[in-house]
Design an enzyme around this catalytic site. Structure first.
Site, PDB file in Angstrom:
ATOM      1  N   ASP A 126     -10.016   3.920   1.365  1.00 37.17           N
ATOM      2  CA  ASP A 126     -10.306   3.545   2.762  1.00 37.17           C
ATOM      3  C   ASP A 126     -10.966   4.719   3.494  1.00 37.17           C
ATOM      4  OD1 ASP A 126      -9.352   0.949   2.646  1.00 37.17           O
ATOM      5  OD2 ASP A 126      -7.322   1.501   3.272  1.00 37.17           O
ATOM      6  N   LYS A 177       0.808  -1.227   0.000  1.00 39.98           N
ATOM      7  CA  LYS A 177       0.000   0.000   0.000  1.00 39.98           C
ATOM      8  C   LYS A 177       0.844   1.280   0.000  1.00 39.98           C
ATOM      9  CE  LYS A 177      -4.498  -0.883   1.980  1.00 39.98           C
ATOM     10  NZ  LYS A 177      -5.377  -0.673   3.133  1.00 39.98           N
TER      11      LYS A 177
HETATM   12  N1  LIG Z   1     -12.376  -2.347   7.356  1.00 39.14           N
HETATM   13  C1  LIG Z   1     -11.600  -1.939   6.371  1.00 39.14           C
HETATM   14  O1  LIG Z   1     -12.043  -1.625   5.275  1.00 39.14           O
HETATM   15  C2  LIG Z   1     -10.117  -1.827   6.596  1.00 39.14           C
HETATM   16  C3  LIG Z   1      -9.333  -1.028   5.737  1.00 39.14           C
HETATM   17  C4  LIG Z   1      -7.957  -0.925   5.984  1.00 39.14           C
HETATM   18  C5  LIG Z   1      -7.386  -1.634   7.037  1.00 39.14           C
HETATM   19  N2  LIG Z   1      -8.184  -2.419   7.830  1.00 39.14           N
HETATM   20  C6  LIG Z   1      -7.602  -3.154   8.966  1.00 39.14           C
HETATM   21  O2  LIG Z   1      -6.888  -2.242   9.775  1.00 39.14           O
HETATM   22  C7  LIG Z   1      -5.902  -2.930  10.524  1.00 39.14           C
HETATM   23  C8  LIG Z   1      -4.597  -2.122  10.512  1.00 39.14           C
HETATM   24  O3  LIG Z   1      -4.084  -2.053   9.204  1.00 39.14           O
HETATM   25  P1  LIG Z   1      -2.888  -1.050   8.837  1.00 39.14           P
HETATM   26  O4  LIG Z   1      -2.700  -1.170   7.383  1.00 39.14           O
HETATM   27  O5  LIG Z   1      -3.120   0.283   9.443  1.00 39.14           O
HETATM   28  O6  LIG Z   1      -1.649  -1.741   9.599  1.00 39.14           O
HETATM   29  P2  LIG Z   1      -0.253  -1.070   9.975  1.00 39.14           P
HETATM   30  O7  LIG Z   1       0.043   0.091   9.088  1.00 39.14           O
HETATM   31  O8  LIG Z   1       0.709  -2.205  10.076  1.00 39.14           O
HETATM   32  O9  LIG Z   1      -0.486  -0.475  11.454  1.00 39.14           O
HETATM   33  C9  LIG Z   1      -0.713  -1.329  12.531  1.00 39.14           C
HETATM   34  C10 LIG Z   1      -1.154  -0.527  13.765  1.00 39.14           C
HETATM   35  O10 LIG Z   1      -1.613  -1.477  14.740  1.00 39.14           O
HETATM   36  C11 LIG Z   1      -0.885  -1.274  15.971  1.00 39.14           C
HETATM   37  N3  LIG Z   1      -0.809  -2.578  16.638  1.00 39.14           N
HETATM   38  C12 LIG Z   1      -0.534  -3.774  16.072  1.00 39.14           C
HETATM   39  N4  LIG Z   1      -0.621  -4.749  17.003  1.00 39.14           N
HETATM   40  C13 LIG Z   1      -0.950  -4.140  18.170  1.00 39.14           C
HETATM   41  C14 LIG Z   1      -1.189  -4.609  19.491  1.00 39.14           C
HETATM   42  N5  LIG Z   1      -1.086  -5.905  19.794  1.00 39.14           N
HETATM   43  N6  LIG Z   1      -1.520  -3.709  20.448  1.00 39.14           N
HETATM   44  C15 LIG Z   1      -1.633  -2.401  20.142  1.00 39.14           C
HETATM   45  N7  LIG Z   1      -1.423  -1.888  18.912  1.00 39.14           N
HETATM   46  C16 LIG Z   1      -1.082  -2.749  17.935  1.00 39.14           C
HETATM   47  C17 LIG Z   1       0.446  -0.701  15.531  1.00 39.14           C
HETATM   48  O11 LIG Z   1       1.041  -0.040  16.625  1.00 39.14           O
HETATM   49  P3  LIG Z   1       2.635   0.280  16.619  1.00 39.14           P
HETATM   50  O12 LIG Z   1       2.799   1.544  15.821  1.00 39.14           O
HETATM   51  O13 LIG Z   1       2.967   0.451  18.046  1.00 39.14           O
HETATM   52  O14 LIG Z   1       3.325  -0.910  15.991  1.00 39.14           O
HETATM   53  C18 LIG Z   1      -0.035   0.272  14.426  1.00 39.14           C
HETATM   54  O15 LIG Z   1      -0.592   1.443  14.995  1.00 39.14           O
HETATM   55  C19 LIG Z   1      -5.801  -4.325   9.890  1.00 39.14           C
HETATM   56  O16 LIG Z   1      -6.490  -5.232  10.732  1.00 39.14           O
HETATM   57  C20 LIG Z   1      -6.552  -4.179   8.572  1.00 39.14           C
HETATM   58  O17 LIG Z   1      -7.175  -5.380   8.153  1.00 39.14           O
HETATM   59  C21 LIG Z   1      -9.526  -2.512   7.632  1.00 39.14           C
END
Ligand SMILES: NC(=O)c1ccc[n+]([C@@H]2O[C@H](COP(=O)([O-])OP(=O)(O)OC[C@H]3O[C@@H](n4cnc5c(N)ncnc54)[C@H](OP(=O)(O)O)[C@@H]3O)[C@@H](O)[C@H]2O)c1
Length: 284
Positions: free
Chosen positions: A101, A65
């Site tokens: 998104d 992405k």
């Molecule tokens: N519904 C939808 O349409 C949609 C669209 C986009 C994404 N999503 C979902 O959004 C989620 C995040 O995606 P992303 O692309 O933003 O991922 P990302 O860029 O990798 O960011 C991950 C985030 O989650 C935090 N995190 C991960 N594990 C954690 C834990 N155990 N405790 C607390 N914080 C934690 C990380 O914190 P740190 O910075 O401290 O590592 C960071 O803020 C995924 O589950 C994805 O499937 C859904």
């Protein structure tokens, strides 16, 4: 035939093929939606190949992405600000990138009658989904945005970027374990988890424990696998209105299809039918 697909790795659990094949039926077009599995070091080759095919466009997911941006010929303003692209249209002029998104998030709130203009919103997380959500909340004039993240430095970076882009939006940040975090959750009208915490298989995890009386507040989770995350269950027990991640997924897909069709008209579809269909295809 409308030729579409998704690039990412891994893709076996993606709901996007189900979503778009159903959209094809809903809008009456012949289409195909393929999986282009591609690891980080294969991206440039795959994009070069896609430019030579008759594919109209594709979705982009983990891990591309953000890294896809320099490969694109044009990047829409929202995607540039967010720093991530989830939708690409291919034309004779090249590859155009968008981020839907943020629109998916906005439409999910609309569907639930949740208007946040002038209110305080708490965003948990500072990754790609958080950037899209914060961009949209600031664009839609929340009064104050409070970003809470496990790694506070990332929350700080995101809060700086939102403050620069939206000087009228008050932005604060804190670490998730900070005492300010629980105060923020107590005072905000809207709380959204944008972290991957609670996603299958770690379904018992919550980014932060929700306790006390949350009546009158709306709590959303962008995680959609499972639909009823532990975080949303806690929110519901505390009396909050809840919004799961499936509606955002559905509406980001509809907005992507609109961009591939290159039309200003929103895609019309039977929301309940699409939602029920996807619920039946959850990878759990
Ligand atoms: N519904 C939808 O349409 C949609 C669209 C986009 C994404 N999503 C979902 O959004 C989620 C995040 O995606 P992303 O692309 O933003 O991922 P990302 O860029 O990798 O960011 C991950 C985030 O989650 C935090 N995190 C991960 N594990 C954690 C834990 N155990 N405790 C607390 N914080 C934690 C990380 O914190 P740190 O910075 O401290 O590592 C960071 O803020 C995924 O589950 C994805 O499937 C859904």
């Amino acid at each position: 035939v409308l030729k579409l697909g998704i690039i990412g790795y891994p893709l076996e659990h993606s709901l996007s093929p189900h979503l778009h094949r159903l959209f094809f039926d809903e809008i009456g077009v012949h289409g195909e939606y393929r999986l282009f599995e591609c690891r980080a070091d294969e991206l440039a080759d795959l994009l070069a190949e896609l430019r030579r095919t008759s594919v109209t466009g594709f979705n982009v997911t983990i891990p591309h992405k953000e890294t896809i941006l320099p490969h694109l010929d044009e990047v829409a303003p929202e995607a540039q600000f967010i720093g991530a692209v989830n939708t690409v249209r291919i034309t004779e002029d090249g590859l155009s990138g968008f981020n839907t998104d943020c629109i998916g998030f906005q439409e999910a709130l609309l569907r639930h009658g949740c208007a946040l203009g002038g209110k305080t919103a708490v965003v948990i997380g500072a990754g790609g989904a958080a950037r899209a959500v914060c961009y949209q909340l600031a664009s839609d004039h929340v009064r104050e945005l409070i970003i809470l993240n496990r790694t506070p430095e990332r929350a700080e970076t995101l809060s700086r970027s939102i403050s620069r882009g939206f000087p009228r939006c008050g932005v604060r940040f804190a670490g998730l374990q900070d005492s300010h975090a629980s105060d923020a959750i107590r005072t905000a009208g809207f709380i959204v988890n944008t972290t991957s915490c609670g996603m299958w298989p770690k379904v018992q995890d919550v980014p932060v424990e929700l306790t006390g009386d949350l009546a009158g507040k709306t709590v959303m989770d962008v995680v959609y696998n499972p639909l009823a995350t532990q975080f949303l269950r806690q929110a519901q027990v505390c009396g909050a209105e809840i919004i799961d991640g499936l509606d955002m997924l559905i509406y980001q897909g509809a907005a992507a299809l609109q961009r591939w069709l290159n039309t200003s008209k929103s895609i019309t579809f039977d929301y309940m039918k699409v939602r029920e269909y996807l619920k039946g295809r959850m990878p759990l």
